[in-house]
Motif scaffolding. Structure first.
Motif, PDB file in Angstrom:
ATOM      1  N   PRO A  86       3.876  -6.390  -4.117  1.00 41.45           N
ATOM      2  CA  PRO A  86       5.025  -6.036  -3.282  1.00 41.45           C
ATOM      3  C   PRO A  86       6.343  -5.891  -4.047  1.00 41.45           C
ATOM      4  O   PRO A  86       7.052  -4.900  -3.866  1.00 41.45           O
ATOM      5  N   ARG A  87       6.679  -6.817  -4.899  1.00 42.70           N
ATOM      6  CA  ARG A  87       7.953  -6.763  -5.621  1.00 42.70           C
ATOM      7  C   ARG A  87       8.014  -5.535  -6.536  1.00 42.70           C
ATOM      8  O   ARG A  87       9.025  -4.844  -6.617  1.00 42.70           O
ATOM      9  N   ILE A  88       6.907  -5.250  -7.202  1.00 42.30           N
ATOM     10  CA  ILE A  88       6.844  -4.111  -8.114  1.00 42.30           C
ATOM     11  C   ILE A  88       6.884  -2.803  -7.330  1.00 42.30           C
ATOM     12  O   ILE A  88       7.614  -1.875  -7.679  1.00 42.30           O
ATOM     13  N   ALA A  89       6.098  -2.710  -6.267  1.00 41.24           N
ATOM     14  CA  ALA A  89       6.066  -1.491  -5.456  1.00 41.24           C
ATOM     15  C   ALA A  89       7.428  -1.203  -4.849  1.00 41.24           C
ATOM     16  O   ALA A  89       7.884  -0.051  -4.857  1.00 41.24           O
ATOM     17  N   ASN A  90       8.100  -2.215  -4.341  1.00 40.88           N
ATOM     18  CA  ASN A  90       9.424  -2.009  -3.756  1.00 40.88           C
ATOM     19  C   ASN A  90      10.425  -1.550  -4.809  1.00 40.88           C
ATOM     20  O   ASN A  90      11.272  -0.695  -4.540  1.00 40.88           O
ATOM     21  N   HIS A  91      10.335  -2.107  -6.002  1.00 41.18           N
ATOM     22  CA  HIS A  91      11.219  -1.672  -7.091  1.00 41.18           C
ATOM     23  C   HIS A  91      10.937  -0.211  -7.450  1.00 41.18           C
ATOM     24  O   HIS A  91      11.872   0.572  -7.642  1.00 41.18           O
ATOM     25  N   LEU A  92       9.676   0.153  -7.522  1.00 43.22           N
ATOM     26  CA  LEU A  92       9.304   1.518  -7.865  1.00 43.22           C
ATOM     27  C   LEU A  92       9.729   2.506  -6.779  1.00 43.22           C
ATOM     28  O   LEU A  92      10.171   3.616  -7.074  1.00 43.22           O
ATOM     29  N   LEU A  93       9.641   2.100  -5.522  1.00 43.70           N
ATOM     30  CA  LEU A  93      10.111   2.965  -4.434  1.00 43.70           C
ATOM     31  C   LEU A  93      11.614   3.201  -4.540  1.00 43.70           C
ATOM     32  O   LEU A  93      12.095   4.311  -4.291  1.00 43.70           O
ATOM     33  N   ALA A  94      12.361   2.172  -4.902  1.00 42.24           N
ATOM     34  CA  ALA A  94      13.817   2.292  -5.033  1.00 42.24           C
ATOM     35  C   ALA A  94      14.223   2.951  -6.343  1.00 42.24           C
ATOM     36  O   ALA A  94      15.325   3.494  -6.457  1.00 42.24           O
ATOM     37  N   ASN A  95      13.336   2.901  -7.341  1.00 38.36           N
ATOM     38  CA  ASN A  95      13.622   3.426  -8.681  1.00 38.36           C
ATOM     39  C   ASN A  95      12.434   4.245  -9.172  1.00 38.36           C
ATOM     40  O   ASN A  95      11.706   3.812 -10.070  1.00 38.36           O
ATOM     41  N   PRO A  96      12.211   5.426  -8.595  1.00 28.74           N
ATOM     42  CA  PRO A  96      11.015   6.192  -8.945  1.00 28.74           C
ATOM     43  C   PRO A  96      10.941   6.610 -10.411  1.00 28.74           C
ATOM     44  O   PRO A  96       9.872   6.971 -10.894  1.00 28.74           O
ATOM     45  N   GLU A  97      12.042   6.520 -11.112  1.00 33.46           N
ATOM     46  CA  GLU A  97      12.034   6.862 -12.531  1.00 33.46           C
ATOM     47  C   GLU A  97      11.544   5.712 -13.408  1.00 33.46           C
ATOM     48  O   GLU A  97      11.342   5.873 -14.614  1.00 33.46           O
ATOM     49  N   ALA A  98      11.325   4.536 -12.810  1.00 32.66           N
ATOM     50  CA  ALA A  98      10.887   3.361 -13.574  1.00 32.66           C
ATOM     51  C   ALA A  98       9.543   3.633 -14.234  1.00 32.66           C
ATOM     52  O   ALA A  98       8.650   4.221 -13.634  1.00 32.66           O
ATOM     53  N   GLY A  99       9.426   3.187 -15.451  1.00 34.17           N
ATOM     54  CA  GLY A  99       8.186   3.364 -16.194  1.00 34.17           C
ATOM     55  C   GLY A  99       7.413   2.062 -16.305  1.00 34.17           C
ATOM     56  O   GLY A  99       7.841   1.010 -15.799  1.00 34.17           O
TER      57      GLY A  99
ATOM     58  N   CYS B 183       0.790  -1.236   0.000  1.00 32.56           N
ATOM     59  CA  CYS B 183       0.000   0.000   0.000  1.00 32.56           C
ATOM     60  C   CYS B 183       0.825   1.290   0.000  1.00 32.56           C
ATOM     61  O   CYS B 183       0.319   2.331   0.385  1.00 32.56           O
ATOM     62  N   SER B 184       2.064   1.242  -0.442  1.00 31.38           N
ATOM     63  CA  SER B 184       2.852   2.472  -0.486  1.00 31.38           C
ATOM     64  C   SER B 184       2.262   3.487  -1.442  1.00 31.38           C
ATOM     65  O   SER B 184       2.431   4.688  -1.265  1.00 31.38           O
ATOM     66  N   PHE B 185       1.584   3.026  -2.478  1.00 24.88           N
ATOM     67  CA  PHE B 185       1.017   3.924  -3.475  1.00 24.88           C
ATOM     68  C   PHE B 185      -0.502   3.926  -3.376  1.00 24.88           C
ATOM     69  O   PHE B 185      -1.172   3.055  -3.891  1.00 24.88           O
ATOM     70  N   CYS B 186      -1.034   4.931  -2.692  1.00 28.20           N
ATOM     71  CA  CYS B 186      -2.480   5.085  -2.577  1.00 28.20           C
ATOM     72  C   CYS B 186      -3.022   5.730  -3.849  1.00 28.20           C
ATOM     73  O   CYS B 186      -4.201   5.781  -4.082  1.00 28.20           O
ATOM     74  N   TYR B 187      -2.140   6.220  -4.644  1.00 30.15           N
ATOM     75  CA  TYR B 187      -2.450   6.764  -5.954  1.00 30.15           C
ATOM     76  C   TYR B 187      -1.424   6.144  -6.898  1.00 30.15           C
ATOM     77  O   TYR B 187      -0.395   5.632  -6.464  1.00 30.15           O
ATOM     78  N   CYS B 188      -1.664   6.191  -8.160  1.00 30.30           N
ATOM     79  CA  CYS B 188      -0.711   5.590  -9.096  1.00 30.30           C
ATOM     80  C   CYS B 188       0.236   6.650  -9.626  1.00 30.30           C
ATOM     81  O   CYS B 188      -0.198   7.592 -10.294  1.00 30.30           O
ATOM     82  N   PRO B 189       1.530   6.509  -9.365  1.00 32.20           N
ATOM     83  CA  PRO B 189       2.489   7.475  -9.893  1.00 32.20           C
ATOM     84  C   PRO B 189       2.638   7.360 -11.416  1.00 32.20           C
ATOM     85  O   PRO B 189       3.264   8.210 -12.037  1.00 32.20           O
ATOM     86  N   LEU B 190       2.061   6.335 -12.007  1.00 30.65           N
ATOM     87  CA  LEU B 190       2.139   6.135 -13.453  1.00 30.65           C
ATOM     88  C   LEU B 190       0.904   6.667 -14.182  1.00 30.65           C
ATOM     89  O   LEU B 190       0.837   6.629 -15.400  1.00 30.65           O
ATOM     90  N   TYR B 191      -0.086   7.152 -13.433  1.00 34.48           N
ATOM     91  CA  TYR B 191      -1.358   7.572 -14.019  1.00 34.48           C
ATOM     92  C   TYR B 191      -1.202   8.809 -14.878  1.00 34.48           C
ATOM     93  O   TYR B 191      -0.570   9.766 -14.456  1.00 34.48           O
ATOM     94  N   PRO B 192      -1.776   8.833 -16.037  1.00 38.82           N
ATOM     95  CA  PRO B 192      -2.386   7.727 -16.760  1.00 38.82           C
ATOM     96  C   PRO B 192      -1.341   7.019 -17.611  1.00 38.82           C
ATOM     97  O   PRO B 192      -0.689   7.628 -18.441  1.00 38.82           O
TER      98      PRO B 192
END
Length: 81
Positions: free
Chosen positions: A56-69, A18-27
């Motif tokens: 979990p695996r995806i969210a943790n990767h995105l937290l460590a790599n916020p530039e990931a698309g 639940c780290s992302f209550c909103y989607c940082p990739l939206y839209p």
């Protein structure tokens, strides 16, 4: 704690991250994860059934790599690492 959130579980599946209550990739505009829907106010992107950033695996990767698309995250998901 996510259980304290009035929206938990927002996607109603076990082990959601639940780290992302909103989607940082939206839209993201990736039709594998969402679609355009018609509303009284016009078309909007709906990703209601997307769980990508809550895995979990995806969210943790995105937290460590916020530039990931989306493509990077999809690749990571397909690798199951």
């Amino acid at each position: 704690m996510p259980e304290d959130c009035p929206y938990y579980p927002c996607h109603n599946y076990a082990d959601q991250q639940c780290s992302f209550c909103y989607c940082p990739l939206y839209p993201c505009m990736d039709t594998e994860y969402g679609q355009m829907i018609e509303t009284p106010h016009g078309e909007i992107w709906s990703c209601m059934d997307c769980r990508l950033v809550h895995e979990p695996r995806i969210a943790n990767h995105l937290l460590a790599n916020p530039e990931a698309g989306v493509l990077e995250l999809k690749s990571l998901k397909k690798k199951n690492i």
